[in-house]
Scaffold this active site. Structure first.
Site, PDB file in Angstrom:
ATOM      1  N   LYS A  13       0.845  -1.177   0.000  1.00  0.00           N
ATOM      2  CA  LYS A  13       0.000   0.000   0.000  1.00  0.00           C
ATOM      3  C   LYS A  13       0.890   1.241   0.000  1.00  0.00           C
ATOM      4  O   LYS A  13       1.767   1.390   0.866  1.00  0.00           O
ATOM      5  CB  LYS A  13      -0.909   0.008   1.225  1.00  0.00           C
ATOM      6  CG  LYS A  13      -1.968  -1.081   1.226  1.00  0.00           C
ATOM      7  CD  LYS A  13      -3.048  -0.799   0.213  1.00  0.00           C
ATOM      8  CE  LYS A  13      -4.209  -1.766   0.326  1.00  0.00           C
ATOM      9  NZ  LYS A  13      -5.289  -1.461  -0.637  1.00  0.00           N
ATOM     10  N   ASP A  68      -0.180  -1.016  -4.767  1.00  0.00           N
ATOM     11  CA  ASP A  68      -1.528  -0.460  -4.792  1.00  0.00           C
ATOM     12  C   ASP A  68      -1.487   0.979  -4.302  1.00  0.00           C
ATOM     13  O   ASP A  68      -1.206   1.241  -3.142  1.00  0.00           O
ATOM     14  CB  ASP A  68      -2.456  -1.296  -3.907  1.00  0.00           C
ATOM     15  CG  ASP A  68      -3.900  -0.842  -3.999  1.00  0.00           C
ATOM     16  OD1 ASP A  68      -4.195   0.074  -4.791  1.00  0.00           O
ATOM     17  OD2 ASP A  68      -4.739  -1.418  -3.285  1.00  0.00           O
ATOM     18  N   GLU A 103      -1.476  -0.828  -9.267  1.00  0.00           N
ATOM     19  CA  GLU A 103      -2.932  -0.815  -9.112  1.00  0.00           C
ATOM     20  C   GLU A 103      -3.444   0.583  -8.808  1.00  0.00           C
ATOM     21  O   GLU A 103      -2.969   1.249  -7.896  1.00  0.00           O
ATOM     22  CB  GLU A 103      -3.313  -1.783  -7.979  1.00  0.00           C
ATOM     23  CG  GLU A 103      -4.792  -1.923  -7.752  1.00  0.00           C
ATOM     24  CD  GLU A 103      -5.118  -2.978  -6.705  1.00  0.00           C
ATOM     25  OE1 GLU A 103      -6.268  -2.981  -6.212  1.00  0.00           O
ATOM     26  OE2 GLU A 103      -4.233  -3.790  -6.365  1.00  0.00           O
ATOM     27  N   ASP A 113      -8.901  -0.802  -9.906  1.00  0.00           N
ATOM     28  CA  ASP A 113      -9.643  -1.247  -8.723  1.00  0.00           C
ATOM     29  C   ASP A 113     -10.827  -0.312  -8.495  1.00  0.00           C
ATOM     30  O   ASP A 113     -11.938  -0.580  -8.934  1.00  0.00           O
ATOM     31  CB  ASP A 113      -8.724  -1.275  -7.507  1.00  0.00           C
ATOM     32  CG  ASP A 113      -9.448  -1.688  -6.225  1.00  0.00           C
ATOM     33  OD1 ASP A 113     -10.662  -1.994  -6.290  1.00  0.00           O
ATOM     34  OD2 ASP A 113      -8.825  -1.699  -5.150  1.00  0.00           O
ATOM     35  N   LYS A 132     -14.361  -6.537  -6.641  1.00  0.00           N
ATOM     36  CA  LYS A 132     -14.664  -6.668  -5.219  1.00  0.00           C
ATOM     37  C   LYS A 132     -16.172  -6.762  -5.033  1.00  0.00           C
ATOM     38  O   LYS A 132     -16.921  -5.956  -5.604  1.00  0.00           O
ATOM     39  CB  LYS A 132     -14.111  -5.474  -4.435  1.00  0.00           C
ATOM     40  CG  LYS A 132     -12.586  -5.418  -4.414  1.00  0.00           C
ATOM     41  CD  LYS A 132     -12.080  -4.220  -3.627  1.00  0.00           C
ATOM     42  CE  LYS A 132     -10.553  -4.201  -3.581  1.00  0.00           C
ATOM     43  NZ  LYS A 132     -10.047  -2.988  -2.891  1.00  0.00           N
TER      44      LYS A 132
END
Length: 370
Positions: A163, A191, A218, A243, A267
């Site tokens: 992250k 990400d 991402e 995403d 998701k």
């Protein structure tokens, strides 16, 4: 079989340590649990983990929408009629995907239990035997992220998701530090959670990371800036994953038409549950775009639902459903064989919900009865 009762729980799941991403830091994870009962006596569980920045829903609003808008409309419905269940929910209210996901997941769980089959058999059967689990590194100093990465690799993890998304110079240092510590053979996925904002910033970062050998990058830009993803994809060989920019069918059509990404992160909380997730996977499959089933840091309930979708489709090649590994106390018993997960063959979601722990973590609870 008909739905006779829907109980809604607002809970807070305790984390082992704070979870830090580009736009938020969580000390615990707020979640909404749905308990659905049918006239045959079968019980199914679903979950909604809302995200103000992604789905446009809050913990409080999701509880209210399920309790006062969705649940009353669904009492008396057959939970196995998945298409009709979604039609009823969509007619009742626009959007609110995580709220609808909670109902959707509970329906798959209860129908699987009633039929005596795993939920993945309701989705076309099982394709994958097991999936490797990727460890997620929340944002910290380069040294701390590198140390955590090394510790996870030492216990068997072969891939890491970093992250980032706070400051480009600091993010580059973080990524380089982790790569240097774990060596060239560990897969690193980065990400950004929209944190680099635009294509100019992203391309600047990518140029500095060309030697880092990233598996993919991402969502570096704002979710609605599809053209920025197209520009980045045209100017780099680093694979791009969308995403936050993928919520439902409309965005998937645009991604396919513009070839805006190499991979998509589906998701359940963004698209409305297991049934809509399969529709997105089918669209991606027709376009030759690989899929991942990602996480909003759900409990065993939401995570198991995501795994059942992932295990049923060949085009789904990676998963990042590690929420239960981050909790000091969970309401379910989803089993990981770190660094892999292998689903069992039990009916429904295949997990047992500890209702005593559910009660312990509950902040608010209400029931709708037919």
């Amino acid at each position: 079989m008909k739905i006779t009762e829907i109980e809604v729980y607002a809970i807070r799941l305790p984390l082992n340590e704070p979870f830090v991403i580009s736009y938020a830091s969580y000390d615990d994870m707020p979640s909404i649990i749905v308990k659905l009962t049918t006239d045959t006596g079968h019980v199914g569980f679903g979950e909604a983990v809302a995200d103000d920045h992604v789905t446009g829903e809050s913990w409080e609003s999701t509880f209210t929408v399920i309790r006062h808008t969705l649940a009353p409309q669904l009492i008396g419905s057959n939970p196995s009629c998945f298409e009709r269940i979604h039609e009823v929910m969509d007619q009742a209210i626009y959007g609110v995907p995580s709220a609808k996901a909670a109902i959707d997941i509970a329906c798959f769980d209860v129908v699987g239990k009633a039929m005596g089959i795993p939920a993945y058999d309701l989705l076309g059967g099982r394709y994958h035997e097991k999936f490797p689990i990727t460890h997620v590194l929340s944002i910290a100093s380069p040294e701390n992220m590198a140390q955590e990465a090394a510790e996870r690799v030492a216990v068997g993890y072969g891939s890491l998701k970093m992250k980032v998304g706070t400051n480009i110079a600091e993010d580059v240092q973080r990524i380089r530090a982790v790569r240097e510590r774990v060596g060239p053979n560990i897969a690193i996925r980065v990400d950004v959670n929209q944190g680099w904002n635009n294509s100019a910033n992203t391309l600047q970062a990518i140029r500095q990371l060309e030697s880092s050998g990233l598996d993919w990058l991402e969502q570096p830009v704002k979710a609605d800036d599809m053209d920025a993803m197209v520009e980045i994809k045209s100017k780099t060989s680093t694979p791009l994953m969308i995403d936050e920019g993928l919520r439902g069918v409309r965005e998937m059509r645009e991604i396919i038409a513009k070839r805006a990404a190499d991979k998509v992160n589906i998701k359940l909380m963004k698209c409305g549950g297991m049934y809509p997730a399969m529709k997105l996977a089918h669209m991606a499959e027709m376009a030759g775009i690989e899929c991942q089933i990602g996480s909003m840091v759900e409990s065993s309930i939401g995570s198991a639902a995501g795994f059942h979708v992932a295990f049923s489709k060949k085009i789904i090649t990676s998963v990042e459903l590690t929420g239960p590994l981050k909790f000091s106390k969970d309401i379910g018993n989803l089993q990981y064989d770190v660094p892999f997960i292998q689903l069992n063959e039990k009916p429904g979601l295949g997990i047992e919900v500890d209702e005593q722990v559910l009660e312990e973590l509950t902040v608010r609870r209400e029931k709708v009865i037919g």
